[in-house]
Design an enzyme around this catalytic site. Sequence first.
Site, PDB file in Angstrom:
ATOM      1  N   HIS A   1       0.871  -1.168   0.000  1.00  0.00           N
ATOM      2  CA  HIS A   1       0.000   0.000   0.000  1.00  0.00           C
ATOM      3  C   HIS A   1       0.911   1.221   0.000  1.00  0.00           C
ATOM      4  CE1 HIS A   1      -3.756  -2.006   1.995  1.00  0.00           C
ATOM      5  NE2 HIS A   1      -3.138  -2.844   1.167  1.00  0.00           N
TER       6      HIS A   1
ATOM      7  N   CYS B   1      -5.952   2.648   5.493  1.00  0.00           N
ATOM      8  CA  CYS B   1      -6.533   1.502   6.169  1.00  0.00           C
ATOM      9  C   CYS B   1      -5.839   1.339   7.536  1.00  0.00           C
ATOM     10  CB  CYS B   1      -6.366   0.245   5.316  1.00  0.00           C
ATOM     11  SG  CYS B   1      -4.661  -0.378   5.235  1.00  0.00           S
TER      12      CYS B   1
ATOM     13  N   CYS C   1      -2.032   0.557   7.326  1.00  0.00           N
ATOM     14  CA  CYS C   1      -1.222   1.720   6.945  1.00  0.00           C
ATOM     15  C   CYS C   1      -1.179   2.752   8.065  1.00  0.00           C
ATOM     16  CB  CYS C   1      -1.773   2.345   5.670  1.00  0.00           C
ATOM     17  SG  CYS C   1      -1.583   1.255   4.237  1.00  0.00           S
TER      18      CYS C   1
ATOM     19  N   GLU D   1       0.733   4.166   1.416  1.00  0.00           N
ATOM     20  CA  GLU D   1       0.924   4.807   2.717  1.00  0.00           C
ATOM     21  C   GLU D   1       1.908   4.032   3.583  1.00  0.00           C
ATOM     22  OE1 GLU D   1      -3.497   5.143   1.559  1.00  0.00           O
ATOM     23  OE2 GLU D   1      -1.985   3.564   1.630  1.00  0.00           O
TER      24      GLU D   1
END
Length: 154
Positions: A60, A90, A93, A62
């Site tokens: 991801h 999320c 992250c 992030e």
Amino acid sequence: MTDSAFDEFDHDAHMQEALSLAREAAARGDEPFGSVLVRDDEVIMAESNRVNTENDRRRHPELHLAYRACRELTPEERAITVMYTSTEPCPMCAGGMRAAGFARVVYSVGGDELDDLAGKAPPVRSAAILDDITTVVGPICNGAGRNIHKEYGW
């Protein structure tokens, strides 16, 4: 980071860059997420989602930016750094970002909105995880962010 310094940032330009990275991710076959790290109103790092193309659930944008920031920036530098991200982080992250200790995270599409668009509501919102560490701000450029998710066609 002071509120006045943050208020001077070009929020729309930084978010547009994160949204452009989200579009690139979708075009490449990954889910539409992109993020940039900004310090002194300049982008210092950028990432897009690579979960599918790298076959790695941890990719991801992030989380990868939090990882890179912890390796490449001092705690003091991270404390004056802002992450602009196409979609609210999320819980995974947000946990990585908590460890990084960024000043703020600014998102375009909220986790609650992602549920409407993609059927993927986070069990916990990022502000709850980042409480007392990082200020969560958003939505910014919400219409453009929502359009990316609609075009992706979850």
